[in-house]
Design a protein around this motif. Structure first.
Motif, PDB file in Angstrom:
ATOM      1  N   LEU A   1       0.840  -1.188   0.000  1.00 48.38           N
ATOM      2  CA  LEU A   1       0.000   0.000   0.000  1.00 48.38           C
ATOM      3  C   LEU A   1       0.878   1.243   0.000  1.00 48.38           C
ATOM      4  O   LEU A   1       2.061   1.187   0.321  1.00 48.38           O
ATOM      5  CB  LEU A   1      -0.958   0.002   1.197  1.00 48.38           C
ATOM      6  CG  LEU A   1      -0.385   0.239   2.592  1.00 48.38           C
ATOM      7  CD1 LEU A   1      -1.532   0.350   3.592  1.00 48.38           C
ATOM      8  CD2 LEU A   1       0.551  -0.842   3.060  1.00 48.38           C
ATOM      9  N   PHE A   2       0.257   2.359  -0.380  1.00 50.02           N
ATOM     10  CA  PHE A   2       0.996   3.608  -0.349  1.00 50.02           C
ATOM     11  C   PHE A   2       1.395   3.926   1.086  1.00 50.02           C
ATOM     12  O   PHE A   2       0.630   3.682   2.029  1.00 50.02           O
ATOM     13  CB  PHE A   2       0.158   4.759  -0.896  1.00 50.02           C
ATOM     14  CG  PHE A   2      -0.091   4.665  -2.381  1.00 50.02           C
ATOM     15  CD1 PHE A   2       0.913   4.268  -3.255  1.00 50.02           C
ATOM     16  CD2 PHE A   2      -1.328   4.997  -2.911  1.00 50.02           C
ATOM     17  CE1 PHE A   2       0.686   4.193  -4.616  1.00 50.02           C
ATOM     18  CE2 PHE A   2      -1.562   4.929  -4.279  1.00 50.02           C
ATOM     19  CZ  PHE A   2      -0.553   4.522  -5.125  1.00 50.02           C
TER      20      PHE A   2
ATOM     21  N   ARG B   1      -0.110   5.488   5.834  1.00 53.57           N
ATOM     22  CA  ARG B   1      -1.158   4.996   6.718  1.00 53.57           C
ATOM     23  C   ARG B   1      -0.602   4.931   8.143  1.00 53.57           C
ATOM     24  O   ARG B   1       0.575   4.674   8.372  1.00 53.57           O
ATOM     25  CB  ARG B   1      -1.644   3.623   6.272  1.00 53.57           C
ATOM     26  CG  ARG B   1      -2.769   3.661   5.236  1.00 53.57           C
ATOM     27  CD  ARG B   1      -2.476   4.570   4.057  1.00 53.57           C
ATOM     28  NE  ARG B   1      -3.592   4.645   3.126  1.00 53.57           N
ATOM     29  CZ  ARG B   1      -3.626   3.969   1.974  1.00 53.57           C
ATOM     30  NH1 ARG B   1      -2.602   3.230   1.593  1.00 53.57           N
ATOM     31  NH2 ARG B   1      -4.675   4.084   1.187  1.00 53.57           N
TER      32      ARG B   1
ATOM     33  N   TRP C   1       5.853   3.305  -7.503  1.00 54.27           N
ATOM     34  CA  TRP C   1       4.682   2.527  -7.950  1.00 54.27           C
ATOM     35  C   TRP C   1       4.143   3.195  -9.207  1.00 54.27           C
ATOM     36  O   TRP C   1       3.848   4.397  -9.204  1.00 54.27           O
ATOM     37  CB  TRP C   1       3.619   2.548  -6.849  1.00 54.27           C
ATOM     38  CG  TRP C   1       2.466   1.604  -6.995  1.00 54.27           C
ATOM     39  CD1 TRP C   1       1.797   1.247  -8.125  1.00 54.27           C
ATOM     40  CD2 TRP C   1       1.807   0.915  -5.933  1.00 54.27           C
ATOM     41  NE1 TRP C   1       0.796   0.382  -7.845  1.00 54.27           N
ATOM     42  CE2 TRP C   1       0.774   0.158  -6.507  1.00 54.27           C
ATOM     43  CE3 TRP C   1       1.999   0.873  -4.550  1.00 54.27           C
ATOM     44  CZ2 TRP C   1      -0.071  -0.635  -5.745  1.00 54.27           C
ATOM     45  CZ3 TRP C   1       1.153   0.085  -3.792  1.00 54.27           C
ATOM     46  CH2 TRP C   1       0.128  -0.668  -4.374  1.00 54.27           C
TER      47      TRP C   1
ATOM     48  N   TRP D   1       2.746   7.098  -9.700  1.00 56.16           N
ATOM     49  CA  TRP D   1       1.653   7.733  -8.949  1.00 56.16           C
ATOM     50  C   TRP D   1       2.061   9.109  -8.429  1.00 56.16           C
ATOM     51  O   TRP D   1       1.195   9.936  -8.114  1.00 56.16           O
ATOM     52  CB  TRP D   1       1.215   6.831  -7.797  1.00 56.16           C
ATOM     53  CG  TRP D   1       0.293   5.737  -8.251  1.00 56.16           C
ATOM     54  CD1 TRP D   1       0.644   4.530  -8.773  1.00 56.16           C
ATOM     55  CD2 TRP D   1      -1.138   5.769  -8.263  1.00 56.16           C
ATOM     56  NE1 TRP D   1      -0.473   3.807  -9.095  1.00 56.16           N
ATOM     57  CE2 TRP D   1      -1.572   4.534  -8.796  1.00 56.16           C
ATOM     58  CE3 TRP D   1      -2.085   6.711  -7.865  1.00 56.16           C
ATOM     59  CZ2 TRP D   1      -2.921   4.234  -8.946  1.00 56.16           C
ATOM     60  CZ3 TRP D   1      -3.428   6.399  -8.011  1.00 56.16           C
ATOM     61  CH2 TRP D   1      -3.834   5.177  -8.546  1.00 56.16           C
TER      62      TRP D   1
HETATM   63  O1  LIG Z   1      -3.281   0.598  -7.978  1.00 57.68           O
HETATM   64  C1  LIG Z   1      -4.226   1.342  -7.741  1.00 57.68           C
HETATM   65  O2  LIG Z   1      -5.075   1.624  -8.567  1.00 57.68           O
HETATM   66  C2  LIG Z   1      -4.325   1.969  -6.394  1.00 57.68           C
HETATM   67  C3  LIG Z   1      -3.547   1.592  -5.367  1.00 57.68           C
HETATM   68  C4  LIG Z   1      -3.742   2.220  -4.051  1.00 57.68           C
HETATM   69  C5  LIG Z   1      -3.052   1.890  -2.974  1.00 57.68           C
HETATM   70  O3  LIG Z   1      -2.147   0.930  -3.011  1.00 57.68           O
HETATM   71  C6  LIG Z   1      -3.224   2.551  -1.677  1.00 57.68           C
HETATM   72  O4  LIG Z   1      -4.186   3.338  -1.526  1.00 57.68           O
HETATM   73  O5  LIG Z   1      -2.401   2.308  -0.794  1.00 57.68           O
END
Ligand SMILES: O=C(O)/C=C/C=C(\O)C(=O)O
Length: 66
Positions: free
Chosen positions: A8-9, A12, A51, A58
């Protein structure tokens, strides 16, 4: 022993991860059986510049029309 990887990003909170770990563990035991102690949850925090989706990081602005 089920092991669940969560990628995950980053950003968090520990509280959010604690709640997600509890929910995933509960769902795993309910679905597969076994004990909570048999479930491992591994969190991997990924920076948005590490990512890409559809060829775009992103951390970058989305391409026109994309
Ligand atoms: O790959 C996507 O479309 C979104 C990924 C989002 C996450 O991994 C996140 O909110 O941590």
């Amino acid at each position: 022993m089920p092991t669940i990887r969560v990628e995950l990003f980053e950003g968090r909170t520990v509280e959010q991860k604690r709640a997600l770990a509890a929910a995933l563990t509960e769902a795993t035991v309910r679905t597969l059986g076994g004990s909570p102690g048999s479930v491992d949850i591994l969190f991997f925090d990924i920076a948005k510049h590490d990512w890409a989706t559809g060829g775009t990081l992103w951390s970058d602005p989305p391409p026109p029309g994309g």
